[in-house]
Design a protein around this motif. Sequence first.
Motif, PDB file in Angstrom:
ATOM      1  N   LEU A   1      15.564  14.867   9.681  1.00 11.22           N
ATOM      2  CA  LEU A   1      14.567  14.443  10.797  1.00 11.22           C
ATOM      3  C   LEU A   1      13.338  14.709  10.561  1.00 11.22           C
ATOM      4  N   LEU A   2      12.398  13.627  10.494  1.00 11.04           N
ATOM      5  CA  LEU A   2      11.119  13.611  10.083  1.00 11.04           C
ATOM      6  C   LEU A   2      10.355  14.025  11.337  1.00 11.04           C
ATOM      7  N   GLY A   3       9.487  14.903  11.507  1.00 13.44           N
ATOM      8  CA  GLY A   3       8.719  15.373  12.581  1.00 13.44           C
ATOM      9  C   GLY A   3       7.939  14.362  13.089  1.00 13.44           C
ATOM     10  N   ASP A   4       7.203  13.489  12.619  1.00 16.99           N
ATOM     11  CA  ASP A   4       6.496  12.388  13.106  1.00 16.99           C
ATOM     12  C   ASP A   4       7.190  11.553  13.906  1.00 16.99           C
ATOM     13  N   ASP A   5       8.145  11.253  13.596  1.00 19.33           N
ATOM     14  CA  ASP A   5       9.202  10.286  14.568  1.00 19.33           C
ATOM     15  C   ASP A   5       9.614  11.080  15.908  1.00 19.33           C
ATOM     16  N   LEU A   6       9.290  10.869  17.005  1.00 22.74           N
ATOM     17  CA  LEU A   6       9.847  11.404  18.015  1.00 22.74           C
ATOM     18  C   LEU A   6      10.644  10.183  18.768  1.00 22.74           C
TER      19      LEU A   6
ATOM     20  N   ARG B 232      15.340   9.165  10.666  1.00 28.26           N
ATOM     21  CA  ARG B 232      16.196   9.883  10.656  1.00 28.26           C
ATOM     22  C   ARG B 232      17.365   9.366   9.895  1.00 28.26           C
ATOM     23  N   TYR B 233      18.132  10.461   9.016  1.00 31.07           N
ATOM     24  CA  TYR B 233      18.957  10.049   8.116  1.00 31.07           C
ATOM     25  C   TYR B 233      20.166  10.943   8.240  1.00 31.07           C
ATOM     26  N   VAL B 234      21.251  10.467   7.835  1.00 27.58           N
ATOM     27  CA  VAL B 234      22.672  11.533   7.798  1.00 27.58           C
ATOM     28  C   VAL B 234      23.040  11.285   6.339  1.00 27.58           C
TER      29      VAL B 234
ATOM     30  N   ILE C 212       7.922  11.680  -5.157  1.00 32.03           N
ATOM     31  CA  ILE C 212       9.260  11.539  -5.276  1.00 32.03           C
ATOM     32  C   ILE C 212       9.731  10.960  -3.832  1.00 32.03           C
ATOM     33  N   GLN C 213      10.351   9.725  -3.805  1.00 31.20           N
ATOM     34  CA  GLN C 213      10.565   8.971  -2.518  1.00 31.20           C
ATOM     35  C   GLN C 213      12.062   9.013  -2.049  1.00 31.20           C
ATOM     36  N   LEU C 214      12.288   9.546  -1.239  1.00 35.84           N
ATOM     37  CA  LEU C 214      13.835   9.667  -0.517  1.00 35.84           C
ATOM     38  C   LEU C 214      14.332   8.157  -0.600  1.00 35.84           C
ATOM     39  N   THR C 215      13.561   7.260  -0.330  1.00 37.71           N
ATOM     40  CA  THR C 215      13.997   5.976  -0.166  1.00 37.71           C
ATOM     41  C   THR C 215      14.463   5.451  -1.577  1.00 37.71           C
ATOM     42  N   ASP C 216      13.622   5.519  -2.673  1.00 33.61           N
ATOM     43  CA  ASP C 216      14.027   5.576  -3.984  1.00 33.61           C
ATOM     44  C   ASP C 216      15.430   5.954  -4.311  1.00 33.61           C
TER      45      ASP C 216
HETATM   46  C1  G1P Z   1       8.368   8.193   5.397  1.00 35.16           C
HETATM   47  C2  G1P Z   1       9.330   7.545   4.500  1.00 35.16           C
HETATM   48  C3  G1P Z   1       9.584   5.975   5.015  1.00 35.16           C
HETATM   49  C4  G1P Z   1       9.752   5.923   6.280  1.00 35.16           C
HETATM   50  C5  G1P Z   1       8.884   6.517   7.184  1.00 35.16           C
HETATM   51  C6  G1P Z   1       9.277   6.839   8.670  1.00 35.16           C
HETATM   52  O1  G1P Z   1       7.143   7.695   5.181  1.00 35.16           O
HETATM   53  O2  G1P Z   1       8.971   7.610   3.178  1.00 35.16           O
HETATM   54  O3  G1P Z   1      10.570   5.512   3.965  1.00 35.16           O
HETATM   55  O4  G1P Z   1       9.683   4.703   6.677  1.00 35.16           O
HETATM   56  O5  G1P Z   1       8.741   8.001   6.884  1.00 35.16           O
HETATM   57  O6  G1P Z   1       8.578   7.402   9.481  1.00 35.16           O
HETATM   58  P1  G1P Z   1       5.586   8.312   5.666  1.00 35.16           P
HETATM   59  O7  G1P Z   1       5.331   7.892   6.937  1.00 35.16           O
HETATM   60  O8  G1P Z   1       5.900   9.800   5.661  1.00 35.16           O
HETATM   61  O9  G1P Z   1       4.670   8.044   4.668  1.00 35.16           O
END
Ligand code: G1P
Length: 303
Positions: free
Chosen positions: A133-138, A211-213, A233-237
């Motif tokens: 879970l990425l903290g910036d996305d609520l 959000r990823y599982v 190093i990108q998770l997407t790659d």
């Molecule tokens: C990351 C990911 C990106 C995703 C995004 C969502 O990017 O690398 O693929 O779309 O989060 O918030 P960031 O925003 O950290 O640059």
Amino acid sequence: MTQSHPRISKAVIPAAGLGTRFLPATKATPKEMLPVVDKPAIQYVVEEAVGAGLTDVLMITGRNKRPLEDHFDRNYELEEALVRKGDQERLAKVQESSDLATMHYVRQGDPRGLGHAVLCAAPHVGSEPFAVLLGDDLIDPRDPLLCRMVEVQEREGGSVIALMEVDPAQIHLYGCAAVEPTGDADVVQVTNLVEKPDPGDAPSSYAIIGRYVLDPAIFAVLRETQPGRGGEIQLTDALQKLAADESIGGPVHGVVFKGRRYDTGDRGDYLRAIVRLACEREDLGPEFRNWLRSYVTEEMQGL
Ligand code: G1P
């Protein structure tokens, strides 16, 4: 193929970013601790993980992130002071964050990108599928997303990412997925992924939201993944490699989210999140809505 998967219980939350978009507020305070109404943004994210049945949370932190650990720990001095005052309501609020989940922390050291942050979780996660879970996305607590993703992963195996259709002019800000439909209206099969495509190169307007599982096979792929976009190093790659070859770690599916999502790393969206969530609050909402209505009316009169 899915029955052999253990129930997903671990969530990984990368929280090592510098938060430069919020300077000077983030000079000495982690961006994850900025309040959204009266709770730090990161608490919403942990609550979301817990709401989806995840009980073990690993935060990937960095320097200057000690307040995160303190927030999810007990604060006996404060608790005793509130007990002495007989303030049960605030005591419950203070204890809420330390009782949420089993918390673990690991430091990223060098900030080498999201893929590298996720790789730091490998020893803790082991060989089970896990959520990121990425903290910036609520994600608005009223629009559950992670529960659905866990459900899809348990049924289909492999990995599941959250996707949202965005304005094509915005897709260069996100990881972008090429998809094919499945029998479920909200689930797609991911066939290709590009991190932050240049305008004109995007395979679709489906953006990855944070959000990823993930199948644990992602770790071996991340170890081999070279720095990509932005030298990171990108998770997407790494996910692209899984999507291109199902024999590595199963398929990659996307759950298409149509609910409310705020990018609290963006100042405008951060303000929108506060206003929206404050309006919905039982304690603050009625009075705040009245004020907001008259404020907007005044603004319109001034136009
Ligand atoms: C990351 C990911 C990106 C995703 C995004 C969502 O990017 O690398 O693929 O779309 O989060 O918030 P960031 O925003 O950290 O640059």
